[in-house]
Structures are given as C-alpha cells and as structure tokens.
Write a protein that holds these residues in place. Structure first.
Motif, PDB file in Angstrom:
ATOM      1  N   ALA A  22      78.610 -27.465  54.681  1.00 46.79           N
ATOM      2  CA  ALA A  22      78.025 -26.137  54.873  1.00 46.79           C
ATOM      3  C   ALA A  22      76.786 -25.955  54.006  1.00 46.79           C
ATOM      4  O   ALA A  22      75.790 -25.346  54.443  1.00 46.79           O
ATOM      5  N   MET A  23      76.812 -26.477  52.779  1.00 48.70           N
ATOM      6  CA  MET A  23      75.634 -26.380  51.912  1.00 48.70           C
ATOM      7  C   MET A  23      74.479 -27.175  52.499  1.00 48.70           C
ATOM      8  O   MET A  23      73.336 -26.716  52.497  1.00 48.70           O
ATOM      9  N   ALA A  24      74.767 -28.371  53.001  1.00 48.39           N
ATOM     10  CA  ALA A  24      73.719 -29.183  53.631  1.00 48.39           C
ATOM     11  C   ALA A  24      73.145 -28.465  54.845  1.00 48.39           C
ATOM     12  O   ALA A  24      71.926 -28.442  55.049  1.00 48.39           O
ATOM     13  N   ASP A  25      74.023 -27.869  55.649  1.00 50.98           N
ATOM     14  CA  ASP A  25      73.552 -27.114  56.823  1.00 50.98           C
ATOM     15  C   ASP A  25      72.646 -25.965  56.404  1.00 50.98           C
ATOM     16  O   ASP A  25      71.630 -25.692  57.050  1.00 50.98           O
ATOM     17  N   SER A  26      72.992 -25.287  55.330  1.00 55.71           N
ATOM     18  CA  SER A  26      72.184 -24.176  54.835  1.00 55.71           C
ATOM     19  C   SER A  26      70.795 -24.663  54.432  1.00 55.71           C
ATOM     20  O   SER A  26      69.786 -24.023  54.746  1.00 55.71           O
ATOM     21  N   VAL A  27      70.728 -25.794  53.733  1.00 54.00           N
ATOM     22  CA  VAL A  27      69.431 -26.356  53.346  1.00 54.00           C
ATOM     23  C   VAL A  27      68.636 -26.739  54.588  1.00 54.00           C
ATOM     24  O   VAL A  27      67.447 -26.428  54.705  1.00 54.00           O
ATOM     25  N   LEU A  28      69.290 -27.407  55.528  1.00 51.35           N
ATOM     26  CA  LEU A  28      68.589 -27.867  56.729  1.00 51.35           C
ATOM     27  C   LEU A  28      68.049 -26.707  57.560  1.00 51.35           C
ATOM     28  O   LEU A  28      66.979 -26.825  58.169  1.00 51.35           O
ATOM     29  N   ARG A  29      68.744 -25.575  57.572  1.00 54.44           N
ATOM     30  CA  ARG A  29      68.252 -24.402  58.297  1.00 54.44           C
ATOM     31  C   ARG A  29      66.982 -23.842  57.659  1.00 54.44           C
ATOM     32  O   ARG A  29      66.108 -23.324  58.347  1.00 54.44           O
ATOM     33  N   ARG A  30      66.886 -23.932  56.339  1.00 58.44           N
ATOM     34  CA  ARG A  30      65.772 -23.322  55.614  1.00 58.44           C
ATOM     35  C   ARG A  30      64.606 -24.284  55.358  1.00 58.44           C
ATOM     36  O   ARG A  30      63.483 -23.847  55.113  1.00 58.44           O
ATOM     37  N   ALA A  31      64.878 -25.567  55.371  1.00 59.58           N
ATOM     38  CA  ALA A  31      63.858 -26.558  55.012  1.00 59.58           C
ATOM     39  C   ALA A  31      62.864 -26.767  56.145  1.00 59.58           C
ATOM     40  O   ALA A  31      63.175 -26.535  57.313  1.00 59.58           O
ATOM     41  N   PRO A  32      61.664 -27.229  55.794  1.00 57.97           N
ATOM     42  CA  PRO A  32      60.703 -27.578  56.847  1.00 57.97           C
ATOM     43  C   PRO A  32      61.205 -28.773  57.660  1.00 57.97           C
ATOM     44  O   PRO A  32      62.206 -29.404  57.306  1.00 57.97           O
ATOM     45  N   ILE A  48      72.962 -34.356  53.491  1.00 61.37           N
ATOM     46  CA  ILE A  48      71.769 -34.175  54.319  1.00 61.37           C
ATOM     47  C   ILE A  48      71.347 -35.518  54.915  1.00 61.37           C
ATOM     48  O   ILE A  48      70.984 -35.597  56.093  1.00 61.37           O
ATOM     49  N   MET A  49      71.419 -36.581  54.119  1.00 61.63           N
ATOM     50  CA  MET A  49      71.040 -37.906  54.618  1.00 61.63           C
ATOM     51  C   MET A  49      71.958 -38.362  55.757  1.00 61.63           C
ATOM     52  O   MET A  49      71.520 -39.081  56.650  1.00 61.63           O
ATOM     53  N   ARG A  50      73.208 -37.958  55.723  1.00 58.76           N
ATOM     54  CA  ARG A  50      74.117 -38.315  56.814  1.00 58.76           C
ATOM     55  C   ARG A  50      73.842 -37.473  58.062  1.00 58.76           C
ATOM     56  O   ARG A  50      73.959 -37.946  59.179  1.00 58.76           O
ATOM     57  N   LYS A  51      73.479 -36.217  57.845  1.00 54.27           N
ATOM     58  CA  LYS A  51      73.297 -35.292  58.966  1.00 54.27           C
ATOM     59  C   LYS A  51      71.924 -35.408  59.628  1.00 54.27           C
ATOM     60  O   LYS A  51      71.820 -35.296  60.852  1.00 54.27           O
ATOM     61  N   ALA A  52      70.875 -35.575  58.839  1.00 49.02           N
ATOM     62  CA  ALA A  52      69.520 -35.510  59.391  1.00 49.02           C
ATOM     63  C   ALA A  52      68.568 -36.450  58.649  1.00 49.02           C
ATOM     64  O   ALA A  52      67.555 -36.007  58.095  1.00 49.02           O
TER      65      ALA A  52
END
Length: 194
Positions: A3-13, A31-35
C-alpha cells in the motif's frame, strides 16, 4: 509495504529515482517489483532485504512488552542507542533529535509501521531483477541493519555502487549529511546502465 508503494507510485512522476532510508528502502524494493519501468535509479540506505530473524522478532516482542508496561516514551528513549553510532548517541543534540522525530510519529502511525515491517516479504530473490543504477549505502556502525546486510544486497544487484560511511549508525542522513549528499549526487549523476 504494498500500500505504501502504491501511494508513492500514485504521486510520483512517470519516471523517478526513489531513495529509501530504513523502512523506506523496503518501500523502494516493493516499487521495483511493482513498476521497475518507472524507476530510473534506486538508492537503498540503512535498510535490509530479508525478513525478521527469530532474534529480531524477540526484540520486537520485548519492545511491545515495554510499551505495554511503561508506555511508548520508554521505548523511544532507547532509540538513540540503537540507531546512532556510539559517538552520536552520546551527543545530547543527536539524542534529542532522534527522540523528537520518533515522538512526532505518534503511537497510531508507529503501529502501522510496525505492522508493515512484520508483514513485509523477503526481497533478496528479487534484487537480481534490478537493472537501473543503484546505490546501496549504510553506516559502518549501523546496529539495526549491519554493513554485512548491505554487502549482501549489493552483491545481488549487478553494478551496484556500495558506500559504507564511517562514524555512522543507522541514521546516515542525520549523522553524516555531507557524505550522504555527496553519495546521492554521484548516484544521481551516474550514467543509466552503470
């Protein structure tokens, strides 16, 4: 962590360079696993890729027992000795800074962080998939996540830059800000693929 990684990915460029300290490193590995296609470069600072050992779980249980019997401030008082090099832990200004930061987190957020750490996955096997310029950095006197763990992480990521900072514990940006800044600038300037 997911969930924390998803939150970063939603906000990051669309493309960015995560630098994660301690628990932030776990989020960066997620994040590296997800995107991975969105990550231009990665910095893992004072973190670890494994899950808690039985000894670490015992320490977490002792911490919870202390909080239950004496309150959260009693545990927070121990953090400077755990997170700082002995020299910095003996300095009242460093101690007060760490205690103030931990106190500001508050009990509700601390519990969420504790749950995230207890339920994280072992990231060691996924480190070999990291293909972007990566910096692994830690303090030589990090008791929470010792240098040998960073050596292990670096050995699993091709082309990693490893920096071990002297006179430094777990909180490298606080203890050695100039050295951390230099290492991060070098990492940001590194050629893609190196």
């Amino acid at each position: 962590m997911s969930a924390m990684a998803d939150s970063v990915l939603r906000r990051a460029p669309a493309h960015f360079a995560p630098a994660g300290l301690s628990m932030g490193g776990h989020v960066a590995m997620e994040i590296m696993r997800k995107a991975p296609e969105r990550v231009e470069r990665l910095a893992l600072v004072g973190t670890r890729a494994d899950v808690d050992s039985p000894e670490r779980l015992r320490l977490r249980k002792e911490d919870e027992d202390l909080v239950a019997t004496s309150g959260l401030p009693a545990l927070i008082e121990r953090f400077p000795d755990r997170w700082l090099s002995p020299e910095h832990a003996a300095d009242p200004s460093f101690r007060l800074r760490v205690i103030g930061m931990a106190t500001a987190v508050g009990p509700e957020t601390r519990e969420k962080q504790r749950h995230a750490l207890l339920t994280r996955i072992d990231s060691r096997s996924s480190l070999a998939n990291i293909a972007c310029p990566t910096l692994v950095m830690c303090g030589r006197e990090d008791l929470a996540n010792p240098a040998w763990m960073h050596l292990d992480m670096a050995s699993r990521i091709a082309g990693t830059r490893l920096r071990i900072l002297e006179d430094c514990g777990h909180l490298a940006p606080i203890e050695q800000p100039e050295a951390v800044t230099r290492a991060l600038r070098d990492w940001l300037a590194s050629e893609k693929g190196s």
